[in-house]
Design an enzyme around this catalytic site. Structure first.
Site: not given
Ligand code: PXG
Length: 290
Positions: A182, A149, A50
Site C-alpha cells: 500500500e 491502526k 476497526r
Molecule cells: N493504508 C494506511 C497505512 C492508512 O493509514 C489507508 C490505507 C486508507 O484507509 P481508509 O480507511 O482511510 O480508506 C490509511 C488511512 C493522512 C492520514 O493524513 C491518512 C491515513 C491515516 C492517517 C493520516 O493522510 N490513512
C-alpha cells in the site's frame, strides 16, 4: 474548537494529555481518521468496528461502548457545527510510569477531534499523482500487523519523508518479501485488461474503509476485481493505477518510479470509480443531526 477528551468537551487550548501517557511515550494506542459529507458521517460503523478491533488486538480495553463512542463522535461534530469534516478518533493506553508495562496504565484516554478537512489539490485528480517506491518496508505482519491502526506510524512517516524528498506526495510501500502492499496513508489498485487488482489483506495492509467501499462499487458497476499479490513490475506495465483513502477518496496515479503508467493520464476505469465514489459518499452515511 471543542475537543472530546475523556468524557468532557474542552476548548482546544485545554485539550492536553500527560507526558506520562503511553500513547506519547511508546505509541501505545490506536486511531481512526473518519470523514463527514453533507452532514453525514461516512462509513461510521466500519470505522468504529476497526478501532475496536485494533484495540482488541493490542489488548487495550476501550473504556466506553461502541454506542457511546458513536454518540460522542456525533456530539463532537454538532458542538463544532461541522457538516463537512475530518474526525480523528484516538484511544491511548493512558497514564503509566516510565516502563513499558501496560498494566501500569489503569485508564485509557479517549480523544475525539473534529476539524475541517484538508483536501488534495484538484489538479491531482485531473492529472494524476507521480509517486515513488520508498526504501523503507511496511511492517511485517508478525511484528505490528498493519491491520492494526496503531499510533506507531514511524515507518510510514519515514516513507512519507522519502516521497517528499523526491517531490511526491505519496510513496509506494512493499512488504518484506518485496510485494506491493500500500502507500503511506492510502491503499493501491491497478487495472490491466479491464480487470481491477488490489493486494489481499493477509500480505500486510490496512484494510481501508475506502478500499472496501471501492471494491463493492466496482463489483456493482460490473468490473472484475481480484485481491491478488503482485510486484512493482505489474504496476509499471499497468493500464491504470489509483489510490484510495479517507482523505484522498479515489485518486489516479500516472507515474511510478519515473515509469509512465498507461498513457500517462487518469484512466477511464479510474474516472468511473472516482465518480461512483463521490456519488456514493455524498448520498450515504450516518446523519449528524437527527
Ligand atoms: N493504508 C494506511 C497505512 C492508512 O493509514 C489507508 C490505507 C486508507 O484507509 P481508509 O480507511 O482511510 O480508506 C490509511 C488511512 C493522512 C492520514 O493524513 C491518512 C491515513 C491515516 C492517517 C493520516 O493522510 N490513512
Amino acid at each position: 474548537m471543542l475537543i472530546y477528551l475523556d468524557g468532557e468537551f474542552v476548548p482546544r487550548s485545554e485539550a492536553k494529555i500527560s507526558v506520562f501517557d503511553h500513547g506519547l511515550l511508546y505509541g501505545d494506542g490506536v486511531f481512526e481518521g473518519i470523514r463527514s459529507y453533507n452532514g453525514n458521517v461516512f462509513k461510521l460503523d466500519e470505522h468504529l468496528e476497526r478501532i475496536f478491533d485494533s484495540a482488541k488486538s493490542i489488548m487495550l480495553q476501550i473504556p466506553i461502548t461502541i454506542e457511546e463512542m458513536k454518540e460522542n463522535l456525533l456530539e463532537t461534530l454538532r458542538r463544532n457545527n461541522l457538516h463537512e469534516g475530518y474526525i480523528r478518533l484516538i484511544v491511548t493506553r493512558g497514564i503509566g510510569d516510565l516502563g513499558l508495562d501496560p498494566e501500569k496504565c489503569p485508564t485509557p484516554s479517549v480523544i475525539i477531534i473534529a476539524d475541517k478537512i484538508t483536501l488534495y489539490p484538484q489538479n491531482f485528480y485531473e492529472h494524476g499523482l507521480e509517486i515513488v517506491t520508498a526504501s523503507i518496508r511496511r511492517n511485517y505482519p508478525e511484528a505490528v500487523n498493519p491491520r492494526i491502526k496503531s499510533l506507531n506510524y514511524l515507518n510510514n512517516i519515514l516513507a512519507k519523508i522519502e516521497a517528499k524528498q523526491s517531490g511526491s506526495v505519496e510513496a509506494l510501500m512493499l512488504n518484506n518479501d518485496g510485494y506491493v502492499v500500500e502507500c503511506t496513508g492510502d491503499n493501491i489498485f491497478y487495472i490491466k485488461n479491464e480487470e481491477i487488482i488490489t493486494p489481499p489483506q493477509h500480505i500486510g495492509i490496512l484494510e481501508g474503509v475506502t478500499r472496501n467501499c471501492v471494491i463493492e462499487l466496482a463489483k456493482e458497476a460490473g468490473f472484475k476485481i481480484h485481491e491478488r499479490v503482485f510486484t512493482r513490475h505489474d504496476l509499471y506495465i499497468a493500464d491504470e493505477c489509483f489510490l484510495t483513502g479517507t482523505a484522498a477518496e479515489v485518486i489516479p496515479v500516472v507515474k511510478l518510479d519515473q515509469r509512465v503508467i498507461g498513457n500517462g493520464k487518469p484512466g477511464i476505469v479510474t474516472q468511473k470509480l472516482i465518480a461512483a465514489f463521490r456519488q456514493y459518499a455524498n448520498n450515504s452515511g450516518t446523519p449528524i443531526y437527527t
